[in-house]
Design an enzyme around this catalytic site. Structure first.
Site, short mmCIF file in Angstrom:
data_model
loop_
_atom_site.label_atom_id
_atom_site.label_comp_id
_atom_site.label_asym_id
_atom_site.label_seq_id
_atom_site.Cartn_x
_atom_site.Cartn_y
_atom_site.Cartn_z
CG HIS A 255 -1.37 8.98 3.29
ND1 HIS A 255 -1.39 7.62 3.52
CD2 HIS A 255 -1.13 9.54 4.51
CE1 HIS A 255 -1.13 7.36 4.79
NE2 HIS A 255 -0.97 8.53 5.41
CD GLU B 208 -4.83 7.57 9.64
OE1 GLU B 208 -4.35 8.66 10.00
OE2 GLU B 208 -4.38 6.47 10.01
NE ARG C 99 -3.05 2.80 2.58
CZ ARG C 99 -3.27 3.52 3.68
NH1 ARG C 99 -3.01 3.02 4.86
NH2 ARG C 99 -3.76 4.74 3.58
CE1 TYR D 222 0.02 2.75 13.26
CE2 TYR D 222 -2.06 3.81 12.68
CZ TYR D 222 -0.79 3.35 12.31
OH TYR D 222 -0.35 3.50 11.03
CG ASN E 52 -5.29 3.35 8.48
OD1 ASN E 52 -5.39 2.36 7.77
ND2 ASN E 52 -4.87 4.53 8.03
CD GLU F 235 -1.75 4.11 7.98
OE1 GLU F 235 -1.52 4.50 9.15
OE2 GLU F 235 -1.88 4.89 7.01
#
Length: 1869
Positions: free
Chosen positions: A1438, A1483, A1393, A1627, A1625, A1692
């Site tokens: 992005h 995002e 990606r 985290y 995504n 992500e």
């Protein structure tokens, strides 16, 4: 009888039609007419009645600990009934059957074991009934017992006779008063045996069985003379008489018989009258004893009961019965779902009729039950209260709508069922039996919409609901109420309409509701009976409510009948069908029928009829009779006319006596005697043929919500009187009551009254979101009743704990410590740990028997500073004269524990601690410090406390001295005076002697270092001596000798008999050297520990002397100070020997860690502090606490424990204090304390499990907030909040109390399910990828015609990016396609990606200028990927917007939508034939909020945070939709790719999972994060939550409309569904809590939440990113549930580091293993539709605003190398292995082929080319420059000075680190 007034005339049950009537054997309940029968016997002259006890019935198992309580109650009632009518019982211990359990196990009477069991049985009987009878017979027929024995075996006969003698002695020992006698039964013909018995045993009289022949009275007399002679002239009782040949007049028979009895020579004291009396004419018996199964008789039950109680005077009625309840009595409290649960819409719960009622504003002050007590989230909180109360039973109701939201099974909510699973399991774990009510008024509104209880279909619905509950919970629930107070449903819900559903129809609906409820109950009972009873073995009943009714005018028969009707209309309406005959009571039916005739035009009632089949099915459908009772009424007869309702139809009116005590409710008045009478009535009316017990399922009263909520004396009086009436019903009336339930556990939502009336034993503060629960005085009262099991005045006896340490555990002598000590290896082992190793959480458990405790100390909690003879301590004196303590606080009252022992025991029971550490107040026991001043009341206080602790199996850990020296001793010099040593020993000796039978763990002193230094050095603590150079050493010297002397006193005098442990509680911070690699720093750290801990530990645990490090330091300092000798006193050899080894275990108090640095400190003034030659600083990376310089540094505890192990020879260690202070603002929700214990206890666990430290116990500090020494009440350490502003000093458990209980229950931290690895594989074509973004890696910022992006502008703006980093070159991927693809091949990914730089392709953002060179770069990259068999996954945007578009307001300008569409069109057309995976925008949250709200990312706008982020987000969504539709309409058919958007989000958990507002905050965080963009795309439009909140806040601020833009219907349709997968995504996870921003208008204020991280979560290189894998699975499930389980590609996921380069990135390997495994769980276990996983990032790169300081890469990019070489980190191999295995193969199946490593490509090593030049660490190039510069300076001095100045200026500019204020958002910035 010749003037013998005490002559015994015996009667027993009469023969009736040839059968012996056995009603008084307690195999069945005592018949209702028993009293009349006994009165008749009394009237005929009978004095005694035989009561034959049944061993088999009383103790079926033979064990006194397992009695059949109903039988015990029956016999007790029988004995009392006899006494009341004036008959004395003659009790026979045994005359029937030996319990089968004993017979089968031991055999017959020849068995010694059976004889022992009989003696135990006798003891049990005497204990239960001994006070109720004065005459006893042990064995009715000794002959039959002896016949069982082997013939000729004299020893066996002697054993039986010895048994009789033992019982005789036992009886007279227990009951020494005169007039008591005991015998054994024999046949008169066994004269020889009587002689033998007389010689072998003892008795007070002889009980004989004799035969009387009417034809020969002389033989009768002779037999008696022979018996008299053989027995040694013992008094004779003719226990049993058998008549022969008596054909003539019975009166003549009686005369002949009396002639013999009147012979004074025979010493006959009584005779049996059965065969004589039984044959006499019985015509004058006034009341016959009915057959148990026969009719009641001519009088109805109400009249019979009234007759029994009518003649009672008020004094007799209210006479208090001081007796106990049966041993197995059930003490309960209760709650109801809608009153306490809250969570009204949680977990899919359906709306109930009470929800609707509250939301319509029909309750008091428009209150609702939406949150109520928040019990849905507070299971642990509620069960805590139950443990504190010490109840053994908890009755609660299930919310039908929480289980079946629509009322039907097809709507079942698993979350609702899981809540009740959790509650039931928690109850059972705490030893509390659950009693479940299936229906307590909260009908699902969906059922009410179809008529509710008036609709007959509800019967089947309820049956199905009950069946589900039985199936789901019945393995653990053994008692079920189908309904509670159904009369209220019919009356108030469908009659008067006061309750929901608010139907006002007492003509039809109310009666129909009752009809359906009875049938519903019946069907539920039969479902249980037919399907579940055999397997589950439980009981099902119904809890009916009823007042007691008495005639208003007792002289009017009409009022008597009206009172009866009142009961029939209330109780009989439901009870009669179930318990009597399957139909409504005749009185009710008659009244209804008469009214129908009387009122043909206005029918007042329509009573449905049961069919014969229904009657049969209803009758007997209950295993117990549940009774809810609160009050009584005075009833008079009236003409109700044609008025509907019970009073109108029933022709009665109800009143209350004005003298009755009122309550907060206008329908509850206290009339406790009514309960006894009602119980008797129920037993008589309903339980004649149905032998089921009565459970009192509800009794209580409300108080007003205003006023003092804690001191509820009115409730105490109410409870006490009602409980005592229940006790009377059991003891005096023989009613079989088996449970008493106090309503209710806590205050709740009381229907129409809302929260204005409070029934609870616990106060709930409904004004606080925590909903804290605090015990009222009634809760403590109830726990006392339960402890005593009633009201008996006899003292409970407890077994003292046995001591195990009858031999000394003194430590063997050890060599003195070296300098530095051998334990300094601990620093070498731990100090080089990296943060990951240090913080990695350890899951595991402590060994069984680990001692979990909590602590307090006398001065801090007791109060009563001068109570009952106590004299001042030095702390009393200090606080009374000091102004330095905040608020001039003192301990005069403190927590008032001196007067609140029961309240403290409540908390300890609730916590379930195994140990309680407290201290004794020396001046409370010896007011002036000496034995001569002994204060018995002080001793009594500690005895009460100790007895309570032992009763609940809590080990007392007693500190003899905790700083509060009697002031009288301080006046003599205190601890500086050596005489105090002996005085202290005297005190210890007394304490050992007085309390040592219960105390098995003693500590002589607490923290003697604090006493010596703070009290006599710094002078901060009393006695406030400021002599830092000498006094601390002298005092410590005396303390050590005092400790040793006390130890020897215990060892010599008490250890053998008491078997306890003696130690001393020492304190120590852990100290970490500033640099462990510098020897003198290491020595400084070791020296710091020796001065603090070794000062006392070294003499006691090693060699009897101070550590050499300390002697050396003080000695040298003293010499340098020109002193003649060391200021540190010395021990002589005898003293060393005496001190050495004087501790059985090592006790350590620990709170924090310091960083130590070697320093040479001054010589003057002389000071212990300066003697150490070191400086201390805080450990700056750890959280602060409410006490200065006491940071929470958890890892220090593990190291300290390891140091103690190494230094002192691996002793058993008890952590005797550890805790954290919070400020006064922190009351109940002390999450900081939870984190503290979560980390500190885990470090202790590591020490035990990983380091082999022998940790035996952990004592948390402290039980409750208290007086915290110099901090007064400004801070609190407690698990319980104490409100010191309230005179009741209420104690309320904090969040931490519930956490600590769980730690104790789990004995540590067992591996949670979330953390356990799962083994398995993803689908065959699973996508494995890694990712980058154009600006972060490409560089070439102006290459080949690329236009400027907003990130180019942002990064070239000062103070925007950390360290002035930028992406001008970045990783130079623009020029390194081949190298990057090689990395991807090494990883073995299937996809890559990356993003396209919009300005590289379209420099001005529009298609007017296409940069073919830029496009060519992406062509080459895609081709290289495809050649490597790697699929490209392209992100169109992005974040690097062309600056030219930003110049026209960028994403704020709606025109950008078309420009983005044009850009996408170009890329699809040029690359789409090769690319099958697309992402439109990455995002959008960060673009909108971080870039346009916080301004922490490009374009850096922050001045319109309330509107701009929402506008930008709106345009982003529409731009994405247009791009998606473009692809879908124009390219999909040909290119066959998939396209979506990537949305990022953290998962959010509540900071406090037991708190609704934290749960709501967590939900808002997720909804405002992921939902902002996902909801419009996947569900259509913004979420209702987001729209509502932003709109309401905007309008409240005065804006004309919402700040959140609105989609038109066409736009909603256009945006919805624009996805082919969910790009996601993720985290990290956050913990959320509510934050009120007032009127501020911005995103965070709208969200209304703050976030923190759990301290146990591992750190990363990014402040916002904490390792929390479990959240990944949860948010994936959220996406599944919220958005319809779309296909998910994780686009992500990764972790950063910062700081020194370490290619062994273990933290990243750990992160990927844990996070990907959570993905596998979601995929395999939860059926989440996951297509692929992408690791972020391929290589270290520009991490946006943090520059290159945070590194996410799998590959390291060497930025010191001009070639920017890429080097694989360890995590590359880990990730590539996961890819190769397509998941996680099970290691138990052996090595998997996927784990065979392939040769990896080599990369250039990282060469460390640094050299040391002039003391600086420089690169070779820099050193060369430095050398040339130096040389030049030597040649041209002046020029050199100028040049050097310029170089310095340049160097400063070059090396200046610019701090950038970064926003703590969960994003990659």
């Amino acid at each position: 009888m010749n003037g013998k007034e005490d002559f015994m005339l015996l009667a027993e049950p009469l023969k009736n039609k040839g059968n012996v009537y056995d009603a008084f054997g307690c195999s069945e309940p005592i018949p209702p007419g028993s009293r009349q029968h006994f009165e008749y016997l009394k009237s005929r002259g009978v004095t005694h009645f035989k009561v034959l006890l049944s061993w088999d019935q009383l103790l079926p198992t033979g064990l006194p600990s397992q009695p059949q309580q109903a039988v015990v109650t029956c016999y007790r009632s029988l004995l009392r009934q006899l006494q009341r009518v004036g008959l004395q019982p003659l009790v026979i211990l045994h005359g029937s059957t030996v319990p089968d359990a004993l017979r089968s196990r031991y055999g017959g009477w020849e068995s010694h074991e059976l004889l022992d069991m009989f003696q135990q049985y006798a003891e049990f009987v005497f204990q239960e009934f001994g006070a109720l009878a004065h005459s006893w017979v042990t064995l009715r027929d000794l002959d039959s017992v002896l016949l069982e024995l082997k013939s000729g075996d004299a020893s066996l006969v002697k054993n039986v006779l010895r048994l009789n003698m033992n019982i005789y002695r036992l009886y007279h020992q227990w009951f020494p008063e005169k007039g008591r006698r005991i015998s054994v039964g024999l046949k008169a013909t066994d004269v020889a045996l009587i002689s033998e018995i007389k010689a072998s045993t003892t008795m007070d009289f002889l009980s004989v069985h004799i035969e009387y022949n009417c034809a020969s009275t002389s033989n009768f007399a002779e037999e008696l003379r022979a018996v008299k002679m053989a027995s040694g002239n013992l008094p004779i009782l003719i226990y049993n008489t058998t008549l022969h040949d008596c054909s003539y007049s019975h009166y003549q028979l009686l005369g002949n018989f009396l002639q013999v009895l009147n012979n004074n020579d025979l010493n006959i004291i009584g005779c049996d009258m059965k065969d004589i009396f039984g044959e006499l004419d019985m015509q004058d018996v006034r009341v016959s004893i009915p057959d148990q199964k026969g009719p009641v008789g001519s009088r109805n039950s109400y009249q019979s009961v009234w007759d029994e109680f009518e003649t009672q005077t008020t004094i007799e009625r209210d006479l208090f019965l001081k007796e106990s309840f049966p041993a197995d009595f059930q003490w309960a409290t209760s709650s109801e779902s809608f009153k306490v649960e809250g969570g009204w819409a949680e977990g899919g719960k359906g709306e109930t009729i009470w929800d609707r009622f509250g939301h319509k504003g029909l309750a008091f002050a428009n209150q609702t039950a939406d949150l109520a007590c928040d019990s849905f989230h507070k299971v642990d909180y509620d069960v805590y209260l139950l443990r504190g109360l010490n109840v053994n039973t908890y009755q609660f109701s299930i919310s039908w709508a929480r289980i079946f939201p629509s009322g039907h099974r097809n709507s079942q909510s698993e979350q609702g069922a899981l809540y009740y699973d959790k509650l039931i399991n928690a109850l059972i774990e705490s030893g509390v039996q659950p009693v479940v009510t299936l229906y307590h008024w909260d009908l699902p509104q969906a059922l009410q919409d179809y008529g509710g209880w008036t609709n007959t279909s509800i019967v089947e619905a309820f049956k199905d609901y009950a069946d589900f509950c039985f199936s789901r919970f019945g393995d653990r629930v053994k008692t079920w109420n189908t309904f509670s107070s159904p009369w209220v449903v019919s009356h108030a819900g469908y009659g008067t309409g006061e309750h929901p559903p608010g139907v006002k129809d007492y003509v039809v609906a109310s009666y129909q509701v009752t009809h359906n409820i009875i049938k519903s109950h019946t069907e539920a009972w039969h479902v249980y009976n037919d399907k579940h009873r055999t397997k589950q073995g439980g009981k099902v009943g119904i809890a009916l409510n009823s007042d007691w009714a008495e005639p208003r005018n007792v002289s009017r028969p009409e009022d008597m009948a009206a009172a009866d009707r009142y009961l029939q209309f209330m109780l009989g309406w439901f009870a009669h069908p179930i318990f009597v005959d399957g139909d409504y009571p005749a009185t009710l039916k008659t009244q209804v029928e008469e009214k129908r005739k009387e009122c043909p035009h206005s029918e007042p009632a329509r009573l449905p009829a049961f069919t014969p089949e229904e009657k049969k099915r209803i009758l007997g459908a209950a295993d117990f009779f549940g009774l809810n009772h609160y009050t009584s009424r005075l009833v008079n007869s009236s003409d109700g006319g044609c008025t509907p309702g019970p009073q109108g139809v029933g022709d009665f009116q109800a009143h209350v006596d004005p003298s009755w005590s009122s309550t907060a409710s206008d329908w509850i008045y206290s009339a406790p005697w009514g309960l006894r009478r009602l119980l008797k009535y129920i037993s008589t009316e309903y339980l004649k043929g149905t032998k089921v017990p009565i459970y009192i399922t509800g009794n209580g009263m409300p108080t007003e919500h205003s006023g003092d909520p804690f001191n509820d004396t009115s409730r105490i009086l109410y409870m006490e009187s009602y409980m005592n009436e229940a006790l009377k019903a059991m003891h005096l009336d023989g009613v079989n009551v088996q449970r008493f339930t106090v309503q209710s556990l806590m205050d709740g939502f009381e229907g129409p009254q809302g929260y204005s009336q409070q029934f609870g034993l616990h106060h709930v503060d409904f004004d606080l979101p925590d909903r804290p629960r605090t015990p009222k005085q009634s809760a403590y009262f109830y726990s006392q009743i339960i402890e005593k099991n009633g009201f008996a005045s006899k003292k409970q006896m407890f077994n003292s704990p046995e001591g195990q340490n009858v031999r000394s555990n003194r430590f063997s002598p050890m060599s003195p410590s070296t300098v530095p000590s051998q334990a300094s290896n601990v620093w070498k082992k731990f100090s080089n740990q990296n943060k990951f190793e240090r913080k990695l959480y350890h899951y595991g458990s402590f060994p069984q028997g680990f001692s979990w405790g909590v602590s307090s100390s006398a001065y801090q909690i007791e109060g009563g500073w001068n109570a009952d003879g106590k004299m001042p301590s030095i702390w009393d004196t200090f606080t009374h004269n000091s102004t330095s303590i905040p608020g001039n606080a003192d301990g005069n009252v403190s927590c008032d524990s001196y007067h609140r022992v029961d309240e403290d025991l409540y908390m300890l029971r609730a916590l379930r601690v195994k140990s309680y550490r407290f201290s004794l107040s020396w001046s409370r026991i010896f007011p002036d410090g000496r034995h001569t001043s002994l204060n018995q009341k002080g001793v009594d206080y500690y005895n009460r406390l100790l007895d309570g602790l032992v009763a609940y199996n809590i080990t007392p850990m007693v500190t003899l001295y905790y700083w509060d020296l009697p002031q009288a001793l301080q006046d003599l010099g205190g601890w500086e005076n050596a005489d105090t040593i002996n005085i202290f020993n005297e005190f210890c000796d007394f304490c050992f002697s007085t309390f040592g039978d219960r105390v098995k763990f003693w500590m002589t002193f607490n923290q003697p270092q604090t006493i010596a230094w703070s009290g006599y050095g710094l002078g901060q603590f009393p006695p406030n001596v400021k002599n830092p150079g000498t006094a601390p050493y002298r005092v410590a010297h005396n303390l050590i000798k005092a400790h040793a002397k006390a130890y020897h006193t215990y060892d010599d005098k008490y250890r053998k008999s008491q078997g306890g442990l003696v130690s001393i509680a020492l304190n120590a911070d852990w100290v970490e050297p500033k640099d462990v690699n510098v020897p003198r720093e290491l020595m400084a750290a070791d020296r710091a520990l020796q001065f603090q801990l070794g000062w006392f530990a070294h003499p006691i645990f090693k060699n009897g002397d101070y550590p050499d490090a300390m002697k050396w330091q003080v000695g040298n300092k003293s010499e340098l100070q020109t002193l003649s000798e060391s200021r540190l006193p010395s021990f002589n050899e005898e003293e060393k020997s005496f001190i050495r080894g004087t501790a059985d275990v090592f006790c350590i108090n620990h709170y924090t860690t310091k960083i130590v640095h070697h320093a040479t400190l001054r010589l003057t003034p002389e000071s212990y502090e300066y003697d150490r030659d070191l400086s201390e600083t805080e450990e700056g990376d750890s959280p602060t606490t409410a006490i200065k310089n006491q940071r929470a540094v958890a890892w220090g505890l593990r190291r300290l424990l390891s140091w103690i192990k190494e230094e002192y020879g691996d002793p058993e260690i008890y952590i005797t204090e550890n805790g954290v202070a919070t400020d006064t603002k922190t009351t109940y929700d002390d999450s900081a304390r939870v984190f503290y214990y979560k980390t500190y206890v885990d470090e202790a666990l590591k020490a035990h499990n990983l380091d082999g430290v022998n940790v035996k116990g952990y004592i948390a500090t402290s039980l409750m907030d208290s007086f915290e020494w110099l901090n007064g009440y400004k801070v609190g350490f407690g698990f319980h909040h104490v409100d010191f502003t309230n005179p009741n000093l209420p104690r309320t458990p904090k969040y931490s109390a519930h956490f600590y209980y769980q730690v104790i229950k789990n004995n540590g931290f067992p591996m949670p399910e979330d953390e356990k690895m799962i083994y398995g594989h993803f689908c065959k074509d699973f996508i494995w990828s890694t990712a980058t973004a154009s600006y972060q890696i490409e560089g070439g910022w102006r290459a080949d015609g690329k236009g400027l992006s907003i990130w180019d502008t942002f990064a070239h703006t000062p103070l925007r990016v950390f360290n002035d980093d930028n992406g001008d070159i970045a990783c130079d991927s623009y020029n390194k396609i081949e190298e990057d693809v090689a990395l991807l091949k090494q990883l073995k990914v299937t996809h890559y990606r990356f993003s396209i730089s919009w300005p590289r392709v379209l420099p001005d953002g529009t298609t007017k200028q296409i940069n073919e060179a830029g496009l060519n770069y992406y062509h080459r990259l895609v081709d290289a990927l495809l050649a490597a068999n790697i699929q490209p996954h392209i992100t169109l945007y992005h974040w690097d917007l062309p600056q030219a578009l930003q110049n026209t307001k960028g994403w704020e300008n709606e025109t950008i939508i078309d420009k983005f569409r044009d850009y996408a069109d170009l890329i699809f057309s040029r690359l789409g034939h090769k690319v099958k995976f697309w992402i439109t925008i990455n995002e959008p949250y960060n673009i909108a909020n971080v870039g346009h709200g916080y301004g922490a990312a490009a374009p850096g706008i922050s001045f319109r945070p309330g509107t701009l982020p929402y506008i930008v987000g709106h345009n982003l969504l529409k731009a994405h939709a247009e791009a998606w539709h473009l692809y879908n309409d124009k390219y999909r058919a040909k290119q066959k790719g998939i396209i979506s958007i990537t949305i990022n989000s953290d998962w959010s958990e509540p900071r406090n999972p037991h708190k609704q507002e934290d749960i709501d905050a967590a939900r808002r965080v997720v909804e405002f994060y992921i939902g902002w963009f996902a909801h419009p795309i996947f569900n259509g439009d913004y979420s209702d939550m987001m729209k509502t909140i932003v709109r309401e806040r905007s309008l409240a601020y005065g804006l004309p409309k919402s700040r959140l833009p609105e989609f038109s219907p066409e736009e909603i349709k256009r945006v919805k569904g624009t996805y082919d997968y969910f790009g996601f995504n993720h985290y990290t996870t956050v913990l959320a809590f509510p934050v009120d921003y007032g009127k501020l208008q911005h995103y965070d204020a709208d969200r209304g939440a703050g976030t923190i991280a759990d301290r146990t979560w591992l750190d990363s290189g990014s402040s916002w990113l904490k390792v929390s894998p479990f959240g990944f699975r949860r948010i994936l499930n959220f996406i599944k549930e919220e958005y319809g389980n779309p296909p998910i590609i994780i686009t992500e996921n990764g972790i950063s580091e910062r700081g020194p380069i370490d290619l062994n990135d273990v933290h990243r390997s750990y992160y990927y293993e844990k996070y990907i495994n959570q993905v596998l769980k979601a995929y395999l276990l939860d059926d989440v539709n996951i297509l692929g996983y992408t690791a972020w990032s391929l290589m270290d790169n520009l991490e946006w605003a943090t520059g290159f300081s945070e590194r996410f890469g799998l590959f390291y990019v060497n930025r010191s190398d001009p070639k920017l070489s890429r080097v694989a980190k360890t995590s590359v191999a880990v990730y590539s292995n996961i890819i190769s295995c397509n998941g996680f193969p099970d290691p138990s199946s052996g090595p998997h082929e996927c784990l065979n490593p392939e040769p990896e490509g080599t990369s250039a090593p990282i060469i460390d080319d640094t050299v040391i030049f002039l003391g600086m660490k420089l690169s070779a190039t820099e050193a060369e420059v430095g050398l040339n510069t130096t040389f030049a300076l030597l040649i041209v001095a002046v020029l050199g000075v100028v040049c050097s100045s310029l170089l310095i200026v340049m160097a400063r500019k070059k090396n200046k680190k610019i701090s950038v204020n970064t926003v703590d958002m969960k994003m990659k910035f």
